[in-house]
Design a protein around this motif. Sequence first.
Motif, mmCIF file in Angstrom:
data_model
loop_
_atom_site.group_PDB
_atom_site.id
_atom_site.type_symbol
_atom_site.label_atom_id
_atom_site.label_comp_id
_atom_site.label_asym_id
_atom_site.label_seq_id
_atom_site.Cartn_x
_atom_site.Cartn_y
_atom_site.Cartn_z
ATOM 1 N N LYS A 1 0.835 -1.202 0.000
ATOM 2 C CA LYS A 1 0.000 0.000 0.000
ATOM 3 C C LYS A 1 0.866 1.246 0.000
ATOM 4 C CE LYS A 1 -3.733 -2.375 2.446
ATOM 5 N NZ LYS A 1 -4.453 -2.513 3.740
ATOM 6 N N SER A 2 2.000 1.159 0.700
ATOM 7 C CA SER A 2 3.018 2.208 0.651
ATOM 8 C C SER A 2 4.373 1.529 0.711
ATOM 9 C CB SER A 2 2.868 3.184 1.818
ATOM 10 O OG SER A 2 4.017 4.019 1.908
ATOM 11 N N ASP A 3 5.283 1.925 -0.195
ATOM 12 C CA ASP A 3 6.616 1.322 -0.192
ATOM 13 C C ASP A 3 7.390 1.640 1.074
ATOM 14 O OD1 ASP A 3 5.961 0.385 -2.671
ATOM 15 O OD2 ASP A 3 7.226 1.786 -3.800
ATOM 16 N N GLU A 4 6.927 2.646 1.859
ATOM 17 C CA GLU A 4 7.582 3.026 3.102
ATOM 18 C C GLU A 4 7.067 2.243 4.303
ATOM 19 O OE1 GLU A 4 10.159 5.232 3.429
ATOM 20 O OE2 GLU A 4 10.163 5.249 1.249
ATOM 21 N N ASN A 5 6.018 1.451 4.127
ATOM 22 C CA ASN A 5 5.453 0.696 5.241
ATOM 23 C C ASN A 5 6.448 -0.316 5.801
ATOM 24 O OD1 ASN A 5 3.004 1.971 5.285
ATOM 25 N ND2 ASN A 5 1.865 0.357 4.230
ATOM 26 N N TYR A 6 6.207 -0.737 7.062
ATOM 27 C CA TYR A 6 6.959 -1.850 7.639
ATOM 28 C C TYR A 6 6.374 -3.137 7.068
ATOM 29 C CZ TYR A 6 8.817 1.519 10.981
ATOM 30 O OH TYR A 6 9.452 2.592 11.557
ATOM 31 N N LEU A 7 7.225 -3.924 6.403
ATOM 32 C CA LEU A 7 6.719 -5.055 5.627
ATOM 33 C C LEU A 7 7.209 -6.408 6.138
ATOM 34 C CD1 LEU A 7 7.112 -3.700 1.971
ATOM 35 C CD2 LEU A 7 5.123 -3.533 3.481
ATOM 36 N N HIS A 8 6.318 -7.349 6.090
ATOM 37 C CA HIS A 8 6.629 -8.775 6.204
ATOM 38 C C HIS A 8 6.369 -9.340 4.810
ATOM 39 C CE1 HIS A 8 5.989 -12.843 8.412
ATOM 40 N NE2 HIS A 8 6.137 -13.061 7.128
ATOM 41 N N ILE A 9 7.434 -9.748 4.126
ATOM 42 C CA ILE A 9 7.302 -10.213 2.744
ATOM 43 C C ILE A 9 7.429 -11.731 2.682
ATOM 44 C CG2 ILE A 9 8.404 -10.221 0.472
ATOM 45 C CD1 ILE A 9 8.932 -7.306 0.736
ATOM 46 N N ARG A 10 6.487 -12.349 1.977
ATOM 47 C CA ARG A 10 6.528 -13.789 1.700
ATOM 48 C C ARG A 10 6.817 -13.990 0.221
ATOM 49 N NH1 ARG A 10 1.245 -14.259 4.559
ATOM 50 N NH2 ARG A 10 1.671 -14.620 6.757
ATOM 51 N N LEU A 11 7.954 -14.590 -0.075
ATOM 52 C CA LEU A 11 8.325 -14.859 -1.462
ATOM 53 C C LEU A 11 7.721 -16.175 -1.920
ATOM 54 C CD1 LEU A 11 12.102 -13.854 -1.618
ATOM 55 C CD2 LEU A 11 10.180 -12.694 -2.692
ATOM 56 N N LEU A 12 7.109 -16.162 -3.112
ATOM 57 C CA LEU A 12 6.476 -17.363 -3.662
ATOM 58 C C LEU A 12 7.416 -18.164 -4.554
ATOM 59 C CD1 LEU A 12 2.974 -15.859 -4.602
ATOM 60 C CD2 LEU A 12 3.618 -17.083 -2.521
ATOM 61 N N ASP A 13 8.598 -17.602 -4.861
ATOM 62 C CA ASP A 13 9.544 -18.283 -5.760
ATOM 63 C C ASP A 13 10.070 -19.582 -5.143
ATOM 64 O OD1 ASP A 13 10.447 -15.856 -7.862
ATOM 65 O OD2 ASP A 13 9.790 -15.186 -5.877
ATOM 66 N N ASP A 14 10.328 -20.585 -6.024
ATOM 67 C CA ASP A 14 10.892 -21.857 -5.573
ATOM 68 C C ASP A 14 12.416 -21.868 -5.664
ATOM 69 O OD1 ASP A 14 8.429 -23.034 -4.993
ATOM 70 O OD2 ASP A 14 8.129 -23.628 -7.089
ATOM 71 N N GLY A 15 12.985 -21.216 -6.677
ATOM 72 C CA GLY A 15 14.420 -21.279 -6.904
ATOM 73 C C GLY A 15 15.217 -20.369 -5.995
ATOM 74 N N GLN A 16 16.559 -20.517 -6.129
ATOM 75 C CA GLN A 16 17.469 -19.697 -5.329
ATOM 76 C C GLN A 16 17.506 -18.261 -5.859
ATOM 77 O OE1 GLN A 16 19.225 -20.524 -2.545
ATOM 78 N NE2 GLN A 16 18.098 -22.456 -2.562
ATOM 79 N N ILE A 17 17.574 -17.296 -4.922
ATOM 80 C CA ILE A 17 17.686 -15.879 -5.271
ATOM 81 C C ILE A 17 18.854 -15.304 -4.482
ATOM 82 C CG2 ILE A 17 16.549 -13.630 -5.295
ATOM 83 C CD1 ILE A 17 13.865 -15.134 -5.247
#
Length: 384
Positions: A288-304
């Motif tokens: 909603k805002s790029d400045e928010n405090y975020l908990h991000i869940r990545l859906l990717d399977d491979g290595q990043i």
Amino acid sequence: MRILHTADWHLGKIVNNVYMTDDQAYILDQFIDIVKDTQPDAVVIAGDLYDRSIPPKQAVDLLNKTLTKLINDLQIPVLAISGNHDSPDRLEFGAQLFRKQGFYLDTKLSSNYEPVTFEDEYGPVHFHLIPYVEPAEVAYMLKDDSIKSHQQAAERLIDFIMEKYDRNERHIWVGHAFIAGGMESESEERLSMIGGSPYVDASLFEDFSYVALGHLHQAQRIKREAVRYSGSILKYSFSEVNHNKSVTLVELKDRDGFTFEQIPLLPKRDFEVVEGYFDDLMSGGSAKSDENYLHIRLLDDGQILDPMGKLRKVYPNILHLERASFTASNQKEKVQQLQSRQKLSPLELFSAFYEDIKGDELPEQRKQLIQTAIEDVRAAERGK
């Protein structure tokens, strides 16, 4: 009589290694504006002014600045108590002197206890400032060794109060406790279970016109409208992501008549859980805002390679990053395990750990030693 009820400021709070002082200063400026707009007869702060017994200098400065504005500049009396995160001894400094300026702060119970009483057109209103205390402290004050639980402590304190004062007058209980039936979140520290359950039954407060509570971080009522938690002023964990933070404006009329309004508090940076694929997230706009405090869940399977470092260039306030690779059933099981663990006392947590490591139950004698150690740590923390 108009009362603005707030609690659980937790000044000096650190969330995922981030100091929240800037966000707290922003929201307290907003709180001051609400006070100016609503012109209450009193502000009530129901405990946990600080987040720990020895708060950082910035937290002390922020509390001093806020109270000075309320009491000196706006001439609004402030009634406050210590919570389970506060140090009663440290917070008590200057309390008697401050009362003459309109700051009524109670951090300890005394046998010569008296409420703070204000008057309006309906007569007196008695504010009973009951700080967070262990059952043993109430037992000592009332010289009653039978008090072993928070329920018994609250029951005896209420009897003590109502024996001395007219029940037909208006009484307000300001307390920091866990009322049975309240909704918890992860950011609240479990109250002591020394001698039994930490819960207090809401039915004990039938003689009170309003019950202003602190400790639980979600604004809510318990059993009846007059028994209310105002909630914390900010979100302090991602378990609170769906909370709507507010302060409660109460207008007291006769003994049984009151109205209330929850006035929203809008943070500088909100807490948000965002789920998506790495490339989509890197394009921005997922929050909603790029400045928010975020908990991000990545859906990717491979290595990043270094996903946190790269994502922080787009979302500078990421507090937690995880892979959402487990199944929905595993996720549900994990959440249930976390919720179950939150309900355990320190002794129960240690016992479960011991059983996992040793493959056997913790012996009763060792349980007693651990319980004594827990009590000693709590006493030392509260005495700082």
